[in-house]
Design a protein around this motif. Sequence first.
Motif, PDB file in Angstrom:
ATOM      1  N   GLU A 234       0.831  -1.211   0.000  1.00 57.34           N
ATOM      2  CA  GLU A 234       0.000   0.000   0.000  1.00 57.34           C
ATOM      3  C   GLU A 234       0.864   1.259   0.000  1.00 57.34           C
ATOM      4  N   ARG A 235       1.921   1.252   0.809  1.00 57.59           N
ATOM      5  CA  ARG A 235       2.825   2.406   0.887  1.00 57.59           C
ATOM      6  C   ARG A 235       3.554   2.608  -0.435  1.00 57.59           C
ATOM      7  N   TYR A 236       3.943   1.515  -1.070  1.00 53.61           N
ATOM      8  CA  TYR A 236       4.664   1.625  -2.335  1.00 53.61           C
ATOM      9  C   TYR A 236       3.796   2.326  -3.378  1.00 53.61           C
ATOM     10  N   GLU A 237       2.537   1.898  -3.488  1.00 53.53           N
ATOM     11  CA  GLU A 237       1.653   2.516  -4.477  1.00 53.53           C
ATOM     12  C   GLU A 237       1.397   3.981  -4.132  1.00 53.53           C
ATOM     13  N   GLU A 261      14.375   5.930  -9.947  1.00 53.67           N
ATOM     14  CA  GLU A 261      14.805   6.743  -8.817  1.00 53.67           C
ATOM     15  C   GLU A 261      13.687   6.855  -7.784  1.00 53.67           C
ATOM     16  N   LEU A 262      12.462   7.026  -8.255  1.00 58.75           N
ATOM     17  CA  LEU A 262      11.321   7.087  -7.343  1.00 58.75           C
ATOM     18  C   LEU A 262      11.102   5.745  -6.666  1.00 58.75           C
ATOM     19  N   ASP A 263      11.291   4.672  -7.430  1.00 58.84           N
ATOM     20  CA  ASP A 263      11.188   3.313  -6.885  1.00 58.84           C
ATOM     21  C   ASP A 263      12.209   3.112  -5.764  1.00 58.84           C
ATOM     22  N   ARG A 264      13.445   3.534  -5.989  1.00 53.53           N
ATOM     23  CA  ARG A 264      14.507   3.385  -4.989  1.00 53.53           C
ATOM     24  C   ARG A 264      14.182   4.169  -3.718  1.00 53.53           C
ATOM     25  N   GLU A 265      13.730   5.392  -3.879  1.00 53.06           N
ATOM     26  CA  GLU A 265      13.400   6.229  -2.720  1.00 53.06           C
ATOM     27  C   GLU A 265      12.235   5.632  -1.931  1.00 53.06           C
ATOM     28  N   ALA A 266      11.235   5.120  -2.642  1.00 51.75           N
ATOM     29  CA  ALA A 266      10.086   4.512  -1.975  1.00 51.75           C
ATOM     30  C   ALA A 266      10.500   3.274  -1.187  1.00 51.75           C
ATOM     31  N   ARG A 267      11.365   2.458  -1.783  1.00 54.39           N
ATOM     32  CA  ARG A 267      11.817   1.243  -1.105  1.00 54.39           C
ATOM     33  C   ARG A 267      12.635   1.574   0.146  1.00 54.39           C
ATOM     34  N   LEU A 268      13.444   2.607   0.084  1.00 53.02           N
ATOM     35  CA  LEU A 268      14.214   3.016   1.256  1.00 53.02           C
ATOM     36  C   LEU A 268      13.290   3.469   2.379  1.00 53.02           C
ATOM     37  N   THR A 269      12.286   4.241   2.025  1.00 53.32           N
ATOM     38  CA  THR A 269      11.310   4.711   3.018  1.00 53.32           C
ATOM     39  C   THR A 269      10.585   3.543   3.662  1.00 53.32           C
TER      40      THR A 269
END
Length: 288
Positions: A234-237, A261-269
Amino acid sequence: MRDLNHNLKQLCKHCREGSYATQRNRERILTQIANELHAMGYRKMQAKSLKPKHIEALVQHWQDRGLSIGTIKNRMAAVRWWATKVNKRNVMANSNEHYGIPDRRFVTNEDKAKDLTKEQLSKVKDDHVRMSLELQKAFGLRREEAMKFMPSYADRGDHIQLKASWTKGGKSRTIPIRTVAQREVLNRARGLAGLGSLIPSHRSYVHQLRVYEGSTLRAGLSSMHGLRHAYAQERYEELTGWKCPATGGLNTKSLSPEQRELDREARLTISQELGHEREQVTAAYLGR
């Protein structure tokens, strides 16, 4: 009780490292290993008797049984702990590769998320267990974190603060409060727990853990770790604007440079919110 079983039980009793769940799992694994060594013909062993041949025999036995890479690595971690505690760390190779144990595959693109409906919750009769389950769903908490949760301490208005003593690995962390549903869960948790935790004052953690396990079993609930998967997805989407690979979204190779880049930042969060240190671990929740 055989000597090795007794020795390992005493080691676990006197060297209490990690969360209660970690300690309990370690003792269970070491008891099983002691039994396996005895069954393989290694009799009259003591904890300090550990030798390279024992480790190699165990690995071969586990591989012959077809145990998963993750299970074997967890058992090797327990053996390393044992070896360290009896000053025999040099009997083990530093790398699992030495024993032919390949890297664990985090990327499966398999959806392991679990939902928790009102109907399912209604079958959980213990109020505190039911509240812990709601917190697991709302914030992606581990079971132990949701049981030890003290709303009066954790609720900081726009985020929750988890104490180090509640978490796996003993590291405190914060998780944002983003939705009305999360706020409602927190308010109800505070109303139930007051100034305490979601372990009733007349129960110990061990007692409440048994209540949790019994209550969820009777309600037909299992693999509630899947609530963390659902939270991560849910957070990823929410953070990226598209679904993750585990739920049918594009895989990483199909993303544009900007999307990567957005994918990487989301995964780190998400990794930080779940209490992990590595972005790589999110592949187990989100796919890759």
